[in-house]
Design a protein around this motif. Structure first.
Motif, PDB file in Angstrom:
ATOM      1  N   VAL A  49       0.867  -1.181   0.000  1.00 37.45           N
ATOM      2  CA  VAL A  49       0.000   0.000   0.000  1.00 37.45           C
ATOM      3  C   VAL A  49       0.903   1.230   0.000  1.00 37.45           C
ATOM      4  CG1 VAL A  49      -1.901   1.191   1.139  1.00 37.45           C
ATOM      5  CG2 VAL A  49      -1.757  -1.303   1.243  1.00 37.45           C
ATOM      6  N   LEU A  50       1.089   1.815  -1.169  1.00 44.99           N
ATOM      7  CA  LEU A  50       1.991   2.957  -1.293  1.00 44.99           C
ATOM      8  C   LEU A  50       1.425   4.204  -0.635  1.00 44.99           C
ATOM      9  CD1 LEU A  50       3.039   2.481  -5.030  1.00 44.99           C
ATOM     10  CD2 LEU A  50       4.155   1.586  -2.982  1.00 44.99           C
ATOM     11  N   SER A  51       0.115   4.345  -0.664  1.00 43.66           N
ATOM     12  CA  SER A  51      -0.500   5.531  -0.062  1.00 43.66           C
ATOM     13  C   SER A  51      -0.371   5.539   1.449  1.00 43.66           C
ATOM     14  CB  SER A  51      -1.971   5.622  -0.465  1.00 43.66           C
ATOM     15  OG  SER A  51      -2.655   4.440  -0.095  1.00 43.66           O
ATOM     16  N   ALA A  52      -0.220   4.351   2.062  1.00 38.97           N
ATOM     17  CA  ALA A  52      -0.086   4.308   3.522  1.00 38.97           C
ATOM     18  C   ALA A  52       1.179   5.003   3.980  1.00 38.97           C
ATOM     19  CB  ALA A  52      -0.100   2.857   4.006  1.00 38.97           C
ATOM     20  N   GLY A  53       2.262   4.859   3.191  1.00 40.76           N
ATOM     21  CA  GLY A  53       3.497   5.528   3.563  1.00 40.76           C
ATOM     22  C   GLY A  53       3.370   7.040   3.545  1.00 40.76           C
ATOM     23  N   VAL A  54       2.637   7.569   2.564  1.00 44.78           N
ATOM     24  CA  VAL A  54       2.439   9.017   2.491  1.00 44.78           C
ATOM     25  C   VAL A  54       1.612   9.497   3.671  1.00 44.78           C
ATOM     26  CG1 VAL A  54       1.454  10.876   1.118  1.00 44.78           C
ATOM     27  CG2 VAL A  54       2.663   9.002  -0.009  1.00 44.78           C
ATOM     28  N   LEU A  55       0.518   8.766   3.974  1.00 47.55           N
ATOM     29  CA  LEU A  55      -0.341   9.155   5.093  1.00 47.55           C
ATOM     30  C   LEU A  55       0.382   8.988   6.426  1.00 47.55           C
ATOM     31  CD1 LEU A  55      -3.709   7.573   3.904  1.00 47.55           C
ATOM     32  CD2 LEU A  55      -2.979   9.955   3.720  1.00 47.55           C
ATOM     33  N   ASN A  56       1.192   7.930   6.549  1.00 46.01           N
ATOM     34  CA  ASN A  56       1.932   7.733   7.804  1.00 46.01           C
ATOM     35  C   ASN A  56       2.981   8.820   8.005  1.00 46.01           C
ATOM     36  OD1 ASN A  56       0.467   5.438   8.373  1.00 46.01           O
ATOM     37  ND2 ASN A  56       1.949   4.042   7.432  1.00 46.01           N
ATOM     38  N   ASN A  57       3.616   9.223   6.924  1.00 45.29           N
ATOM     39  CA  ASN A  57       4.597  10.302   7.059  1.00 45.29           C
ATOM     40  C   ASN A  57       3.937  11.594   7.505  1.00 45.29           C
ATOM     41  OD1 ASN A  57       6.684   8.640   6.262  1.00 45.29           O
ATOM     42  ND2 ASN A  57       6.534   9.215   4.097  1.00 45.29           N
ATOM     43  N   THR A  58       2.753  11.854   6.964  1.00 47.25           N
ATOM     44  CA  THR A  58       2.030  13.053   7.376  1.00 47.25           C
ATOM     45  C   THR A  58       1.625  12.965   8.833  1.00 47.25           C
ATOM     46  OG1 THR A  58       1.210  13.272   5.114  1.00 47.25           O
ATOM     47  CG2 THR A  58       0.077  14.529   6.823  1.00 47.25           C
ATOM     48  N   ALA A  59       1.126  11.770   9.241  1.00 43.74           N
ATOM     49  CA  ALA A  59       0.733  11.603  10.644  1.00 43.74           C
ATOM     50  C   ALA A  59       1.938  11.683  11.575  1.00 43.74           C
ATOM     51  CB  ALA A  59       0.012  10.259  10.815  1.00 43.74           C
ATOM     52  N   ALA A  60       3.045  11.062  11.146  1.00 42.29           N
ATOM     53  CA  ALA A  60       4.246  11.108  11.985  1.00 42.29           C
ATOM     54  C   ALA A  60       4.765  12.534  12.105  1.00 42.29           C
ATOM     55  CB  ALA A  60       5.325  10.203  11.392  1.00 42.29           C
ATOM     56  N   ALA A  61       4.646  13.286  11.011  1.00 42.56           N
ATOM     57  CA  ALA A  61       5.093  14.678  11.063  1.00 42.56           C
ATOM     58  C   ALA A  61       4.242  15.485  12.030  1.00 42.56           C
ATOM     59  CB  ALA A  61       5.028  15.294   9.662  1.00 42.56           C
ATOM     60  N   SER A  62       2.945  15.224  12.023  1.00 43.61           N
ATOM     61  CA  SER A  62       2.085  15.964  12.942  1.00 43.61           C
ATOM     62  C   SER A  62       2.331  15.552  14.389  1.00 43.61           C
ATOM     63  CB  SER A  62       0.614  15.729  12.568  1.00 43.61           C
ATOM     64  OG  SER A  62       0.292  14.345  12.666  1.00 43.61           O
ATOM     65  N   VAL A  63       2.634  14.261  14.624  1.00 40.58           N
ATOM     66  CA  VAL A  63       2.891  13.803  15.991  1.00 40.58           C
ATOM     67  C   VAL A  63       4.228  14.320  16.491  1.00 40.58           C
ATOM     68  CG1 VAL A  63       3.301  11.753  17.396  1.00 40.58           C
ATOM     69  CG2 VAL A  63       1.410  11.785  15.772  1.00 40.58           C
ATOM     70  N   SER A  64       5.238  14.282  15.621  1.00 41.39           N
ATOM     71  CA  SER A  64       6.573  14.712  16.040  1.00 41.39           C
ATOM     72  C   SER A  64       6.726  16.229  16.063  1.00 41.39           C
ATOM     73  CB  SER A  64       7.627  14.111  15.102  1.00 41.39           C
ATOM     74  OG  SER A  64       7.408  14.566  13.782  1.00 41.39           O
ATOM     75  N   GLY A  65       5.749  16.934  15.557  1.00 38.03           N
ATOM     76  CA  GLY A  65       5.834  18.383  15.559  1.00 38.03           C
ATOM     77  C   GLY A  65       6.488  18.961  14.334  1.00 38.03           C
ATOM     78  N   MET A  66       6.883  18.118  13.389  1.00 40.01           N
ATOM     79  CA  MET A  66       7.492  18.610  12.161  1.00 40.01           C
ATOM     80  C   MET A  66       6.403  19.097  11.216  1.00 40.01           C
ATOM     81  SD  MET A  66      10.468  15.785  11.418  1.00 40.01           S
ATOM     82  CE  MET A  66      11.035  16.709   9.999  1.00 40.01           C
ATOM     83  N   SER A  67       6.697  20.145  10.522  1.00 41.36           N
ATOM     84  CA  SER A  67       5.750  20.702   9.573  1.00 41.36           C
ATOM     85  C   SER A  67       6.060  20.181   8.176  1.00 41.36           C
ATOM     86  CB  SER A  67       5.806  22.229   9.589  1.00 41.36           C
ATOM     87  OG  SER A  67       7.090  22.676   9.201  1.00 41.36           O
ATOM     88  N   GLY A  68       5.141  20.475   7.266  1.00 43.16           N
ATOM     89  CA  GLY A  68       5.382  20.091   5.887  1.00 43.16           C
ATOM     90  C   GLY A  68       6.588  20.780   5.297  1.00 43.16           C
ATOM     91  N   ALA A  69       6.853  22.003   5.731  1.00 47.51           N
ATOM     92  CA  ALA A  69       8.028  22.728   5.234  1.00 47.51           C
ATOM     93  C   ALA A  69       9.325  22.053   5.664  1.00 47.51           C
ATOM     94  CB  ALA A  69       7.993  24.171   5.724  1.00 47.51           C
ATOM     95  N   GLU A  70       9.346  21.522   6.894  1.00 43.53           N
ATOM     96  CA  GLU A  70      10.548  20.837   7.363  1.00 43.53           C
ATOM     97  C   GLU A  70      10.779  19.537   6.590  1.00 43.53           C
ATOM     98  OE1 GLU A  70      10.389  22.451  11.983  1.00 43.53           O
ATOM     99  OE2 GLU A  70       9.758  20.409  11.483  1.00 43.53           O
ATOM    100  N   LEU A  71       9.691  18.782   6.344  1.00 41.88           N
ATOM    101  CA  LEU A  71       9.829  17.563   5.547  1.00 41.88           C
ATOM    102  C   LEU A  71      10.279  17.895   4.132  1.00 41.88           C
ATOM    103  CD1 LEU A  71       6.661  15.584   6.682  1.00 41.88           C
ATOM    104  CD2 LEU A  71       9.028  15.158   7.332  1.00 41.88           C
ATOM    105  N   SER A  72       9.729  18.966   3.583  1.00 43.91           N
ATOM    106  CA  SER A  72      10.142  19.380   2.237  1.00 43.91           C
ATOM    107  C   SER A  72      11.604  19.804   2.219  1.00 43.91           C
ATOM    108  CB  SER A  72       9.249  20.517   1.751  1.00 43.91           C
ATOM    109  OG  SER A  72       9.655  20.978   0.489  1.00 43.91           O
ATOM    110  N   ALA A  73      12.064  20.450   3.285  1.00 46.42           N
ATOM    111  CA  ALA A  73      13.469  20.862   3.354  1.00 46.42           C
ATOM    112  C   ALA A  73      14.395  19.652   3.371  1.00 46.42           C
ATOM    113  CB  ALA A  73      13.704  21.725   4.587  1.00 46.42           C
ATOM    114  N   GLU A  74      14.028  18.602   4.112  1.00 44.72           N
ATOM    115  CA  GLU A  74      14.838  17.391   4.128  1.00 44.72           C
ATOM    116  C   GLU A  74      14.900  16.752   2.744  1.00 44.72           C
ATOM    117  OE1 GLU A  74      13.491  14.702   7.088  1.00 44.72           O
ATOM    118  OE2 GLU A  74      14.553  15.712   8.722  1.00 44.72           O
ATOM    119  N   ARG A  75      13.744  16.717   2.041  1.00 39.37           N
ATOM    120  CA  ARG A  75      13.736  16.146   0.699  1.00 39.37           C
ATOM    121  C   ARG A  75      14.584  16.978  -0.259  1.00 39.37           C
ATOM    122  NH1 ARG A  75       8.130  15.220   1.864  1.00 39.37           N
ATOM    123  NH2 ARG A  75       7.594  17.118   0.722  1.00 39.37           N
ATOM    124  N   GLN A  76      14.533  18.280  -0.123  1.00 42.45           N
ATOM    125  CA  GLN A  76      15.322  19.136  -1.012  1.00 42.45           C
ATOM    126  C   GLN A  76      16.819  18.962  -0.781  1.00 42.45           C
ATOM    127  OE1 GLN A  76      13.967  23.158  -0.550  1.00 42.45           O
ATOM    128  NE2 GLN A  76      11.992  22.787  -1.550  1.00 42.45           N
TER     129      GLN A  76
END
Length: 523
Positions: free
Chosen positions: A218-245
């Motif tokens: 289930v490829l979509s589960a990884g995307v949803l889990n990353n979003t949930a983990a980011a919200s739990v850990s306090g990381m924002s979408g901008a921080e995740l995007s910065a790591e990817r960049q």
């Protein structure tokens, strides 16, 4: 060659001037028709084949799409009052995926339908199912254009409207993708597929779209889990995007270097960077060498006396003769030295900004077997290019193994097939244009061939001997010969022969035509 061309042009101008106006008009019309056919054929070959990208758009959504198309440098045109955006057919699927990855459009829109004709006896439910099946086919064609996907299947569950306003379940969708061997989808691509499907169906939420590959992952589960983990850990979408960049930038640098060293396509690089987004301040003190600043020396002297003493023991209880003893005296002295030292120190307060690389993991696979020396050289090269610090906990792996080129061969074969089809299409269009030009040339040639012959000037025959001077009616050859036979005067034949000789010398063309007319009359 230049003289011949000028001579040909001069003859062509003279011929054109000698033609009547009606014929010039016909030839000009045929030439204009031929030029129009050539221009139309060229326009058909070179003009893009426009196809609707999205339909039923409002002004705001259409503006978002066109602004992004301008950024992507994709040509487009607006039709149906600005509610439909059309792009070249070859770019439709890729543009939809790219826009969906950026969450554009952000609302539900319509996709162009291929089956718009319905029979008269179909019910509204049957029409809705037909439209839904057509939407699924359009989404599948779009998803198949993503690199690494061989085929896909889209299933949309859209509940029918409930009666009496009862609460109904929300729409859901599932996407099955068959990935090419060795291929994988990035989180951004999976998110783009989810957004594309969700924004194409009214009332469908992005979280209600599931993406599954042929292995059952289930490829979509990884995307949803990353979003949930980011919200739990306090990381924002901008921080995740910065790591990817950061990871993408390092990977591109290493990939570019290895492409220059090993050749394009002979190395694969993957980088995972973990950034520290905590703000901190470091307080440090650095001491230097000690220096003697002062020194004190203190001296102390003391004097004392010792009184008489009585021995301890039985001897003390024995009476003795008392004698007097003089007390003894003592003298002592001491010296103390106090040294004062000063030590130089440096105090530093450093503020550590957020976003520093906390841990870096780099993996490199090379399309050949590597020796131990080659592996060490590549590790040193990649470590310097990526900034890997093994003492700080970073990891670097370099492996050499042959690549599986099956997917690349299939992609190249498919691309060559598409290019051949495009070449055949262009050849057919060019052949049609050439055939149209040939028809125009044949029509022009036929018109020139059927033009009327030039008019032969009317020649008046000599009047008979003894005729009146005011009689101007021309005589036929038969009448002239009969009159010559009736007169039987040699002077008439001599005069006729003389006239013919003079005419042959002065105007041979007219004499030839006259003889031809006489022969036809005789026949």
């Amino acid at each position: 060659m230049n003289d011949r061309a000028q001579a040909f042009l001069s003859r062509l101008r003279e011929w054109w001037k000698s033609q009547p106006s009606s014929k010039k008009f016909r030839l000009g019309g045929l030439a204009a028709l031929g030029i129009a056919l050539l221009v139309a054929g060229w326009a058909v070959v070179t003009s893009p084949d426009w196809q609707p990208l999205y339909t039923n758009l409002n002004a705001r959504t259409a503006g978002q799409i066109t602004a992004q198309l301008n950024t992507m440098k994709i040509p487009y045109q607006l039709t149906q009052g600005g509610s439909t955006v059309e792009v070249p057919k070859k770019d439709v699927n890729q543009v939809r995926v790219s826009l969906a990855d950026q969450n554009i459009p952000s609302t539900s829109v319509g996709l162009p339908s291929n089956s718009l004709a319905f029979s008269l006896g179909e019910t509204s439910q049957e029409i809705q199912l037909t439209q839904l099946a057509d939407l699924e086919a359009t989404l599948e064609a779009t998803i198949n254009s993503i690199n690494g996907i061989r085929s896909s299947r889209v299933l949309i569950n859209q509940p029918s409207p409930s009666l009496f306003g009862e609460t109904q379940s929300s729409a859901t969708a599932s996407v099955f993708v068959d990935l090419a061997p060795g291929a994988s989808l990035s989180p951004g691509q999976v998110r783009g597929i989810m957004n594309l499907v969700a924004h194409s169906v009214s009332g469908l939420n992005v979280n209600q779209v599931s993406v599954v590959d042929q292995a059952g992952t289930v490829l979509s589960a990884g995307v949803l889990n990353n979003t949930a983990a980011a919200s739990v850990s306090g990381m924002s979408g901008a921080e995740l995007s910065a790591e990817r960049q950061v990871s993408s930038q390092i990977r591109n640098n290493v990939q570019s270097m290895l492409s220059q060293v090993l050749g394009p396509g002979n190395a694969v690089v993957q980088v995972s960077a973990i950034l520290n987004f905590n703000h901190s301040t470091v307080h440090s003190v650095q001491y230097g060498h000690s220096v003697l600043s002062s020194k004190q020396v203190q001296t102390k002297t003391s004097t004392g006396s010792t009184p008489p003493s009585t021995p301890v023991g039985t001897a003390g209880n024995t009476p003795t003769v008392t004698t007097s003893t003089a007390p003894s005296s003592s003298k002592s002295s001491s010296q103390t030295t106090i040294s004062n030292y000063k030590v130089g120190s440096t105090t530093t307060d450093e503020t550590v900004p957020a976003g520093q690389i906390q841990r870096l993991t780099v993996a490199v696979v090379v399309d050949k077997k590597l020796s131990a020396a080659e592996t060490r050289q590549l590790k040193s090269l990649v470590a310097n290019a990526a900034g890997v610090n093994l003492k700080a906990g970073d990891q670097l792996t370099v492996v050499g193994m042959p690549f599986n080129r099956t997917a690349v061969s299939q992609a190249v074969a498919a691309m060559q097939k598409a290019q051949r089809a495009q070449s055949i299409r262009q050849a057919v269009l060019v052949a049609l244009a050439a055939a149209a030009l040939l028809v125009v040339i044949l029509l022009i040639r036929r018109t020139l061939k059927n033009r009327p012959a030039p008019e032969v000037p009317v020649m008046t025959l000599p009047t008979a001997v003894g005729a009146q001077e005011d009689f101007q009616e021309p005589m036929s050859v038969a009448e002239l010969l009969n009159e010559m036979r009736a007169a039987k005067e040699p002077t008439i034949s001599d005069q006729a022969r003389q006239r013919l000789d003079e005419m042959a010398k002065n105007d041979p063309e007219t004499a030839a035509r006259l003889l031809k007319a006489w022969m036809e009359d005789e026949s």
